[in-house]
Design an enzyme around this catalytic site. Structure first.
Site, PDB file in Angstrom:
ATOM      1  N   GLU A 156       0.867  -1.191   0.000  1.00 30.07           N
ATOM      2  CA  GLU A 156       0.000   0.000   0.000  1.00 30.07           C
ATOM      3  C   GLU A 156       0.898   1.234   0.000  1.00 30.07           C
ATOM      4  OE1 GLU A 156      -2.625   0.332   3.273  1.00 30.07           O
ATOM      5  OE2 GLU A 156      -3.301  -1.742   3.199  1.00 30.07           O
ATOM      6  N   ASP A 194      -5.274   9.135  10.246  1.00 31.12           N
ATOM      7  CA  ASP A 194      -3.871   8.807  10.469  1.00 31.12           C
ATOM      8  C   ASP A 194      -3.381   9.290  11.822  1.00 31.12           C
ATOM      9  OD1 ASP A 194      -3.718   7.668   7.979  1.00 31.12           O
ATOM     10  OD2 ASP A 194      -2.966   9.483   7.004  1.00 31.12           O
TER      11      ASP A 194
END
Length: 270
Positions: free
Chosen positions: A49, A60
């Site tokens: 990824e 995040d």
């Protein structure tokens, strides 16, 4: 293009889960990011990824935010991310982009799908886009035979899980921890029921992510998930060596090898 389904089939034939490794493009710079991602491949990742750095990364945690901000400060552009995909996909390893939706819209959905496919990318993981709000992306992905990886979470209702898995191609991303990446460690108490509920709705592989840090955790999750996804722990390893890239790459390879050994300890369910 190398598809994620091929990687999952290979792992299944070997009686194990697939290891999926994440790093953002452009950290510490574009060339250095490509080298780091290739290190993941060489050390045992089955699928890669590549994060597209974004200024408002709501899912995040601080490690990924720090690396992404460094890349943004360095002037990374979406075309650099596509170039990174091309370099990593050339290894033969299925390579996806993980991105928030706004950068794709800005770039142009059809243009993004075309450029991603032309670069050999396998597809897209969209953490903030749900299938019911994704008709343009679904159409573009179908046109270019790209994987559509949407997320399910412990809070997802049975109806949402069924709707989400029906729209996926490639695999389903099971976010086993509520909250941002790099927070609480994923555990079988949460991930196991989520995988079981998701498996009731689909025959697609299920990858478990968010909170995986060690080979032991990879082995635990790999016993019932088809894929083990690791991001923050890998990013943090690079962040810990800001002034010595060679040392950072050695540490990255060591951790990836530990994780790869972990997914090989216990057979994943088919």
């Amino acid at each position: 293009m190398s598809s994620t389904s091929t990687a999952f089939d290979t792992a299944r034939a070997e009686g194990r889960a697939a290891l999926i490794g994440y790093l953002p493009a452009g950290y510490p710079d574009v060339a250095g990011g490509i080298t780091a991602l290739k290190t993941l491949v060489d050390a045992g990742c089955d699928i890669i990824e590549i994060g597209l750095p974004y200024s408002d990364p709501v899912m995040d945690g601080p490690s990924i935010q720090a690396a992404a901000q460094h890349a943004l400060d360095g002037g990374i552009r979406t075309t650099d991310v596509i170039r990174t995909v091309e370099a990593v996909a050339a290894t033969g390893t299925p390579t996806l982009v993980m991105t928030y939706w706004n950068p794709v819209e800005r770039y142009g959905v059809e243009r993004f799908a075309t450029d991603l496919a032309n670069a050999g990318g396998a597809g897209l993981i969209t953490p903030d886009l749900t299938p019911d709000y994704a008709p343009e992306w679904i159409a573009a992905a179908d046109e270019h035979d790209l994987d559509k990886v949407f997320l399910v979470a412990p809070s997802s209702t049975s109806e949402r899980i069924a709707m989400t898995t029906a729209a996926c191609r490639g695999f389903v991303y099971a976010a086993a921890v509520m909250g941002v990446t790099g927070g609480a460690a994923a555990s079988s108490e949460v991930a196991g029921p989520l995988v079981a509920r998701t498996r009731e709705t689909t025959d697609l592989p299920i990858g478990v992510g968010i909170g995986v840090r060690t080979g032991a955790q990879a082995a635990e999750l790999g016993a019932y998930a088809n894929g083990v996804i690791v991001g923050t722990a890998l990013v943090r390893t690079l962040l810990e060596h800001p002034d010595d890239r060679a040392a950072g790459l050695r540490a990255l390879a060591t951790l990836t090898e530990e994780l790869a050994e972990g997914v090989r300890r216990a057979p994943a369910r088919s």
